[in-house]
Motif scaffolding. Structure first.
Motif, PDB file in Angstrom:
ATOM      1  N   TRP A 270      -0.227   1.951  -1.401  1.00 31.99           N
ATOM      2  CA  TRP A 270       0.388   2.109  -2.810  1.00 31.99           C
ATOM      3  C   TRP A 270      -0.146   2.834  -3.601  1.00 31.99           C
ATOM      4  O   TRP A 270       0.471   3.683  -4.437  1.00 31.99           O
ATOM      5  CB  TRP A 270       0.109   0.518  -3.462  1.00 31.99           C
ATOM      6  CG  TRP A 270       1.115  -0.427  -2.872  1.00 31.99           C
ATOM      7  CD1 TRP A 270       0.746  -1.603  -2.174  1.00 31.99           C
ATOM      8  CD2 TRP A 270       2.238  -0.478  -2.804  1.00 31.99           C
ATOM      9  NE1 TRP A 270       1.839  -2.177  -1.641  1.00 31.99           N
ATOM     10  CE2 TRP A 270       2.776  -1.665  -2.031  1.00 31.99           C
ATOM     11  CE3 TRP A 270       3.521   0.378  -3.216  1.00 31.99           C
ATOM     12  CZ2 TRP A 270       4.298  -1.843  -1.899  1.00 31.99           C
ATOM     13  CZ3 TRP A 270       4.615  -0.049  -3.318  1.00 31.99           C
ATOM     14  CH2 TRP A 270       5.133  -1.256  -2.453  1.00 31.99           C
TER      15      TRP A 270
ATOM     16  N   ILE B 171      -0.685  -4.355  -7.191  1.00 32.61           N
ATOM     17  CA  ILE B 171       0.571  -4.208  -6.500  1.00 32.61           C
ATOM     18  C   ILE B 171       0.695  -4.941  -5.008  1.00 32.61           C
ATOM     19  O   ILE B 171       1.535  -5.507  -4.707  1.00 32.61           O
ATOM     20  CB  ILE B 171       0.764  -2.738  -6.297  1.00 32.61           C
ATOM     21  CG1 ILE B 171       0.880  -2.092  -7.755  1.00 32.61           C
ATOM     22  CG2 ILE B 171       2.313  -2.499  -5.669  1.00 32.61           C
ATOM     23  CD1 ILE B 171       0.865  -0.323  -7.627  1.00 32.61           C
ATOM     24  N   GLU B 172      -0.699  -4.637  -4.217  1.00 28.25           N
ATOM     25  CA  GLU B 172      -0.505  -5.261  -3.048  1.00 28.25           C
ATOM     26  C   GLU B 172      -0.748  -6.857  -3.014  1.00 28.25           C
ATOM     27  O   GLU B 172       0.337  -7.569  -2.275  1.00 28.25           O
ATOM     28  CB  GLU B 172      -1.874  -4.738  -2.219  1.00 28.25           C
ATOM     29  CG  GLU B 172      -2.058  -5.511  -0.886  1.00 28.25           C
ATOM     30  CD  GLU B 172      -0.956  -4.996   0.087  1.00 28.25           C
ATOM     31  OE1 GLU B 172      -0.589  -4.157  -0.191  1.00 28.25           O
ATOM     32  OE2 GLU B 172      -1.065  -5.873   1.007  1.00 28.25           O
TER      33      GLU B 172
ATOM     34  N   THR C 148       0.656  -8.527  -5.474  1.00 26.27           N
ATOM     35  CA  THR C 148       2.208  -8.976  -5.772  1.00 26.27           C
ATOM     36  C   THR C 148       2.969  -8.945  -4.693  1.00 26.27           C
ATOM     37  O   THR C 148       4.000  -9.871  -4.544  1.00 26.27           O
ATOM     38  CB  THR C 148       2.580  -7.891  -6.880  1.00 26.27           C
ATOM     39  OG1 THR C 148       2.026  -7.777  -8.126  1.00 26.27           O
ATOM     40  CG2 THR C 148       4.154  -8.320  -7.368  1.00 26.27           C
ATOM     41  N   ASP C 149       2.761  -7.949  -3.982  1.00 26.21           N
ATOM     42  CA  ASP C 149       3.566  -7.682  -2.503  1.00 26.21           C
ATOM     43  C   ASP C 149       3.466  -9.007  -1.602  1.00 26.21           C
ATOM     44  O   ASP C 149       4.611  -9.337  -1.187  1.00 26.21           O
ATOM     45  CB  ASP C 149       3.082  -6.661  -1.776  1.00 26.21           C
ATOM     46  CG  ASP C 149       4.191  -6.164  -0.648  1.00 26.21           C
ATOM     47  OD1 ASP C 149       5.324  -6.644  -0.668  1.00 26.21           O
ATOM     48  OD2 ASP C 149       3.892  -5.303   0.213  1.00 26.21           O
ATOM     49  N   ARG C 150       2.326  -9.698  -1.773  1.00 22.48           N
ATOM     50  CA  ARG C 150       2.084 -10.857  -0.753  1.00 22.48           C
ATOM     51  C   ARG C 150       2.392 -12.300  -1.585  1.00 22.48           C
ATOM     52  O   ARG C 150       2.211 -13.204  -0.975  1.00 22.48           O
ATOM     53  CB  ARG C 150       0.633 -10.688  -0.597  1.00 22.48           C
ATOM     54  CG  ARG C 150       0.354  -9.638   0.458  1.00 22.48           C
ATOM     55  CD  ARG C 150      -1.294  -9.511   0.543  1.00 22.48           C
ATOM     56  NE  ARG C 150      -1.527  -8.429   1.571  1.00 22.48           N
ATOM     57  CZ  ARG C 150      -2.388  -8.603   2.555  1.00 22.48           C
ATOM     58  NH1 ARG C 150      -2.770  -9.998   2.778  1.00 22.48           N
ATOM     59  NH2 ARG C 150      -2.654  -7.781   3.616  1.00 22.48           N
TER      60      ARG C 150
ATOM     61  N   ARG D  19       8.144 -15.059  -4.334  1.00 20.27           N
ATOM     62  CA  ARG D  19       9.299 -14.586  -5.218  1.00 20.27           C
ATOM     63  C   ARG D  19       9.826 -15.838  -6.008  1.00 20.27           C
ATOM     64  O   ARG D  19      10.019 -16.915  -5.471  1.00 20.27           O
ATOM     65  CB  ARG D  19      10.288 -13.535  -4.592  1.00 20.27           C
ATOM     66  CG  ARG D  19       9.593 -12.344  -4.057  1.00 20.27           C
ATOM     67  CD  ARG D  19       8.906 -11.497  -4.896  1.00 20.27           C
ATOM     68  NE  ARG D  19       8.765 -10.109  -4.519  1.00 20.27           N
ATOM     69  CZ  ARG D  19       7.519 -10.006  -3.669  1.00 20.27           C
ATOM     70  NH1 ARG D  19       6.493 -10.711  -3.586  1.00 20.27           N
ATOM     71  NH2 ARG D  19       7.323  -8.829  -3.153  1.00 20.27           N
TER      72      ARG D  19
ATOM     73  N   LEU E 284       9.380  -2.616  -4.425  1.00 21.23           N
ATOM     74  CA  LEU E 284       8.942  -3.921  -3.776  1.00 21.23           C
ATOM     75  C   LEU E 284      10.008  -4.842  -3.580  1.00 21.23           C
ATOM     76  O   LEU E 284      11.083  -4.882  -4.320  1.00 21.23           O
ATOM     77  CB  LEU E 284       8.092  -4.744  -4.616  1.00 21.23           C
ATOM     78  CG  LEU E 284       6.354  -4.391  -4.841  1.00 21.23           C
ATOM     79  CD1 LEU E 284       5.839  -5.056  -6.005  1.00 21.23           C
ATOM     80  CD2 LEU E 284       5.860  -4.561  -3.645  1.00 21.23           C
ATOM     81  N   ASP E 285      10.013  -5.627  -2.630  1.00 25.61           N
ATOM     82  CA  ASP E 285      11.340  -6.352  -2.256  1.00 25.61           C
ATOM     83  C   ASP E 285      11.315  -7.709  -3.194  1.00 25.61           C
ATOM     84  O   ASP E 285      10.250  -8.076  -3.898  1.00 25.61           O
ATOM     85  CB  ASP E 285      11.261  -6.858  -0.755  1.00 25.61           C
ATOM     86  CG  ASP E 285      11.454  -5.628   0.144  1.00 25.61           C
ATOM     87  OD1 ASP E 285      12.112  -4.795  -0.278  1.00 25.61           O
ATOM     88  OD2 ASP E 285      10.783  -5.854   1.297  1.00 25.61           O
TER      89      ASP E 285
ATOM     90  N   VAL F 136      10.782  -9.180  -8.873  1.00 27.16           N
ATOM     91  CA  VAL F 136       9.272  -9.080  -9.233  1.00 27.16           C
ATOM     92  C   VAL F 136       9.579  -8.571 -10.686  1.00 27.16           C
ATOM     93  O   VAL F 136      10.324  -7.537 -10.829  1.00 27.16           O
ATOM     94  CB  VAL F 136       8.805  -7.527  -8.437  1.00 27.16           C
ATOM     95  CG1 VAL F 136       7.372  -7.399  -9.155  1.00 27.16           C
ATOM     96  CG2 VAL F 136       8.655  -7.858  -7.016  1.00 27.16           C
TER      97      VAL F 136
END
Lengths: 142, 174
Positions: free
Chosen positions: A92, A106-107, A109-111, A114, A133-134, A137
């Motif tokens: 990132w 960010i990392e 958040t990625d984990r 949702r 990100l998928d 978010v």
């Protein structure tokens, strides 16, 4: 409304500072956002997470008496920076040119499940990240 | 942190988290709150902190409703839970975390009533978290919150958002 509350809230450095210090100019705003997240139903309450690098930058030592407010109002869970997370954060940082600490936000958040909300003062960088990100978010300015 | 400093910190923490010899809050540097303001929560918070750092276990006997036990067993079989014990501990932990959070907010607002948010404040914050378009209509949320509070006291931010969405819909279709 509860259906639309996030399942997770990720704190950045300024969010932590605002929640730690009652005299911080953004304390009320940060506190209201955490309070509102409590919602109606216990099962809907979002988990609050904080990357350990954010804790270091913000000086959040959970064992310090001065941390009792943020400890208890947030019940935040640490997101540890293991080797895999460091690899992700490094990617990132390379892709977005963000700081090391922001890369761990960010990392984390990625984990996170949702929908996820990032409480941050760095809205521009986090929105750029959110776009990559998928899933759902959301970036909320602290 | 050097070992000597760490030891001091732990001693401080013991006093603060156990509620021993609390120091009255004088609004010192930065007006940062300290543990002394949260004495009723101290023991609970300390135990949860210990849980994070020392997950040593003890065997205990808990009576669980039979259908719940069977349902948890099924969840384990399906791979959604690691074990029945893990599921029970995790649920208890989550419940205690929520309890600490709720008590902390109650205590905070009791000590600082001037900081208690209005219903409209919380509805606006909830709208932001939910990324609801009503986040851009604080006046409407305040109006609806006031209207609801005139009629009943037991209303939450979600009630405001639902009512405000209804008002907005009516206005749009009028």
């Amino acid at each position: 409304m509860s259906d639309f509350l996030p399942k997770a809230i990720v704190l950045d450095d300024e969010a932590v500072q605002a929640l730690t210090d009652r005299s911080h100019p953004k304390h009320a705003r940060a506190r209201n956002l955490i309070d509102a997240g409590r919602g109606n139903k216990e099962a809907d309450r979002p988990v609050v997470v904080v990357p350990v690098a954010v804790r270091i930058e913000a000086g959040w030592d959970r064992t310090a008496p001065s941390a009792s407010l943020v400890n208890r109002l947030t019940r935040a869970t640490d997101v540890v920076l293991d080797g895999q997370a460091a690899d992700g954060a490094g990617r990132w940082r390379g892709a977005l040119g963000v700081s090391v600490v922001d890369a761990t936000v960010i990392e984390a958040t990625d984990r996170s499940p949702r929908p996820v909300v990032i409480l941050t003062s760095d809205v521009e960088d986090m929105r750029r990240a959110a776009a990559l990100l998928d899933g759902d978010v959301r970036v909320v300015r602290i | 942190m050097p070992a000597a400093d760490r030891s001091d910190s732990q001693l401080d923490t013991g006093a603060a988290e156990s509620g021993a010899a609390p120091t009255p809050h004088e609004g010192g540097a930065g007006d940062t709150l300290d543990a002394a303001l949260f004495e009723p929560l101290d023991r609970l918070a300390t135990l949860l902190l210990e849980l994070d750092r020392d997950p040593a276990t003890v065997v205990t006997s808990v009576r669980v409703p039979r259908p719940l036990r069977e349902a948890l067993g099924l969840a384990v079989e399906l791979g959604h839970e690691r074990s029945v014990s893990d599921a029970l501990v995790s649920a208890a932990r989550r419940r205690l975390d929520h309890l600490v959070q709720d008590l902390a907010f109650e205590e905070y607002y009791r000590r600082y009533p001037e900081n208690r948010p209005t219903l409209a404040d919380l509805a606006l914050a909830a709208a932001e978290l939910a990324d609801d378009p009503l986040k851009d209509k604080p006046e409407l949320l305040a109006e609806v919150a006031e209207w609801l509070l005139r009629r009943q006291t037991d209303v939450g931010p979600e009630d405001v958002l639902m009512a405000a969405a209804g008002v907005e819909h009516e206005r749009m279709s009028a």
